[in-house]
Design a protein around this motif. Structure first.
Motif, short mmCIF file in Angstrom:
data_model
loop_
_atom_site.label_atom_id
_atom_site.label_comp_id
_atom_site.label_asym_id
_atom_site.label_seq_id
_atom_site.Cartn_x
_atom_site.Cartn_y
_atom_site.Cartn_z
N UNK A 1 19.05 5.44 -4.25
CA UNK A 1 18.08 6.04 -5.17
C UNK A 1 16.83 5.19 -5.32
N UNK A 2 16.99 3.86 -5.43
CA UNK A 2 15.80 3.04 -5.65
C UNK A 2 14.90 2.98 -4.41
N UNK A 3 15.50 3.00 -3.22
CA UNK A 3 14.70 3.02 -1.98
C UNK A 3 13.95 4.35 -1.87
N UNK A 4 14.65 5.44 -2.15
CA UNK A 4 14.02 6.76 -2.12
C UNK A 4 12.89 6.85 -3.14
N UNK B 1 9.05 7.46 -2.01
CA UNK B 1 8.47 8.70 -2.51
C UNK B 1 7.28 8.41 -3.41
N UNK B 2 7.41 7.41 -4.30
CA UNK B 2 6.29 7.04 -5.18
C UNK B 2 5.09 6.55 -4.39
N UNK B 3 5.35 5.73 -3.37
CA UNK B 3 4.26 5.25 -2.52
C UNK B 3 3.54 6.41 -1.86
N UNK B 4 4.31 7.34 -1.31
CA UNK B 4 3.71 8.46 -0.58
C UNK B 4 2.93 9.40 -1.50
N UNK B 5 3.35 9.51 -2.76
CA UNK B 5 2.63 10.36 -3.70
C UNK B 5 1.26 9.79 -4.06
N UNK B 6 1.14 8.46 -4.10
CA UNK B 6 -0.11 7.85 -4.53
C UNK B 6 -1.00 7.37 -3.39
N UNK B 7 -0.41 7.00 -2.24
CA UNK B 7 -1.28 6.39 -1.22
C UNK B 7 -2.17 7.38 -0.50
N UNK C 1 1.36 -1.65 12.30
CA UNK C 1 0.66 -1.81 11.02
C UNK C 1 1.60 -1.55 9.84
N UNK C 2 2.49 -0.57 10.01
CA UNK C 2 3.47 -0.28 8.94
C UNK C 2 4.42 -1.46 8.74
N UNK C 3 4.84 -2.08 9.84
CA UNK C 3 5.70 -3.26 9.74
C UNK C 3 4.98 -4.40 9.02
N UNK C 4 3.72 -4.65 9.40
CA UNK C 4 2.98 -5.79 8.86
C UNK C 4 2.58 -5.60 7.40
N UNK D 1 19.05 -5.28 0.76
CA UNK D 1 18.77 -5.87 2.07
C UNK D 1 18.74 -4.75 3.11
N UNK D 2 17.76 -4.80 3.99
CA UNK D 2 17.60 -3.75 5.00
C UNK D 2 16.68 -2.63 4.57
N UNK D 3 16.26 -2.64 3.29
CA UNK D 3 15.37 -1.58 2.80
C UNK D 3 14.03 -1.61 3.52
N UNK D 4 13.61 -2.81 3.98
CA UNK D 4 12.32 -2.91 4.66
C UNK D 4 12.32 -2.07 5.94
N UNK D 5 13.47 -1.96 6.60
CA UNK D 5 13.54 -1.13 7.80
C UNK D 5 13.39 0.35 7.45
N UNK D 6 14.00 0.75 6.35
CA UNK D 6 13.94 2.15 5.93
C UNK D 6 12.51 2.52 5.53
N UNK D 7 11.85 1.64 4.76
CA UNK D 7 10.49 1.94 4.34
C UNK D 7 9.51 1.89 5.51
N UNK D 8 9.80 1.06 6.50
CA UNK D 8 8.95 1.02 7.69
C UNK D 8 9.11 2.29 8.52
#
Length: 415
Positions: free
Chosen positions: A159-162, A166-172, A329-332, A349-356
């Motif tokens: 839930x927290x990763x989602x 989702x919050x990032x995508x709504x605002x960016x 660029x998404x990774x960096x 741990x591993x959430x960075x891969x999901x968000x990338x």
């Protein structure tokens, strides 16, 4: 216009049926794959001398202004529908993380994509000026909330990763649109604004959109609270979205950010304090249907648009460079900060891969590319954008579930 709407709605319904009946992919991906396949078959038939279908499809698409349809029509409804079911109390717990990714991350990604693409394309026949490469960076850096939220539902992320993605995508996307507008003015005028001028434009567009959203959201909340009749309350929410987006365009403030703010207010305070159970049920059902229908239509359009993409020597190489640069660029700008500052972001741990990998691009990027003035640079940017979007939705979208299952070590944030 009615006949165009009838054709696309009918086609979308048929493709959605075929996907559900025979393929079983997530709805948005499924209809896009079938539409893409239809376009490729049409192109193949044209190469064999049967050009009637291609001519019909091209004439149909030329009658639809994709950029105007999405940016001035569908986007307001889709963003509001997406924000309506975001829990504001949970979002507030990750406000700094989302803010950093949506603002700093998008600005940094624009710069990284622009510079790396400029360097990469210099070795191909499709080299572009740095300003146009930065324009591409601005339109491709924001993750598309429509694509992200539609696909994440079936990915099974914690839930927290989602919530963060989702919050990032709504605002960016609001930040990306402002950066795109700023860089487009540089291309037109040839004059680079100073830091103060650029910051002021960002404040006016983004800040103005947030303020307008707060005002309209509160006014809508008060109206909903004063009556108890689901017919009128559904109508009020629809009017707030369409009228609010039109007002934002008139005031030259960020309509996407205004829609997100209105959706958060109505979806939280409105649903909890201003609606009866019957009204909540009807409002939720109405906006869920709007979301599903428009999402399907949008991804059918993306799948069909391949037929109007200009081909050029070296385009495939340039497209592969653009895909690689966008992922790097998404990774960096997202993956690395989350990996290094894991405890500050409070994600598994591993959430960075999901968000990338879950940073999907979609219709907003295509619409911004199509809004560029006609010219050879526009044709290249449209083609590169389309290739990145198709890769993002088909490859990343179809594999994000596997990435979630293989990357997330625990479902709760570290303490």
């Amino acid at each position: 216009m009615l006949d165009i709407a009838a054709i696309f709605l009918t086609l979308t319904a048929v493709l959605a049926y075929l996907n559900r009946r025979f393929i079983g992919f997530p709805a948005t991906i499924g209809v896009m794959i079938i539409a893409l396949a239809l376009s490729l078959v049409t192109i193949g038939l044209d190469a064999l001398g049967f050009g009637v279908l291609r001519d019909f499809e091209e004439s149909l698409l030329h009658r639809v202004d994709f950029s105007d349809l999405l940016m001035e029509g569908m986007l307001s409804l889709l963003l509001f529908a997406g924000a309506l079911h975001v829990d504001l109390s949970e979002l507030r717990a990750y406000r700094w993380q989302i803010g950093l990714l949506a603002i700093i991350g998008t600005m940094a990604s624009t710069l990284v994509v622009g510079l790396l693409l400029w360097l990469g394309l210099s070795y191909t026949p499709l080299a572009m000026p740095l300003t146009y490469c930065l324009l591409f960076g601005a339109l491709i850096s924001p993750t598309d909330p429509i694509a992200v939220m539609g696909i994440l539902k079936s990915a099974g992320a914690p839930k927290n990763v989602e919530l963060v993605i989702a919050g990032e995508s709504l605002f960016n996307d609001g930040v990306g649109v402002v950066l795109f507008s700023l860089l487009l003015s540089v291309v037109h005028s040839g004059k680079v604004p100073g830091f103060a001028e650029g910051a002021l434009l960002l404040l006016e567009e983004a800040g103005g959109g947030i303020v307008l959203g707060l005002v309209i959201g509160y006014a809508t909340y008060r109206m909903l609270k004063s009556i108890d009749s689901y017919q009128e309350e559904v109508l009020i929410t629809l009017a707030a979205v369409i009228g609010g987006y039109a007002l934002a365009s008139t005031l030259h403030v960020s309509g996407p950010l205004a829609m997100v703010v209105i959706g958060l207010i109505i979806g939280n305070h409105g649903r909890a304090l201003a609606m009866s159970e019957q009204t909540r049920r009807h409002v939720d059902m109405f906006w869920e249907l709007i979301d599903e229908i428009l999402n399907a239509v949008l991804f059918v359009l993306i799948g069909l648009e391949i037929i109007v993409i200009t081909s050029a020597h070296g385009l495939l190489t340039a497209g592969l460079i653009a895909i690689g640069v966008t992922l790097l660029a998404r990774v960096l700008t997202v993956g690395l900060p989350i990996r290094l500052l894991r405890f500050m972001f409070r994600l598994p741990a591993g959430a960075w891969k999901v968000l990338t990998w879950g940073g999907l691009r979609g219709g907003i990027s295509v619409a911004l590319a199509l809004s560029l003035p006609a010219g050879p640079q526009r044709d290249i940017i449209v083609a590169l954008t389309y290739m990145v979007v198709v890769f993002s939705i088909l490859v990343q979208g179809l594999t994000i579930g596997k990435v979630v299952r293989s990357s997330i070590e625990c479902a709760s944030p570290p303490h």
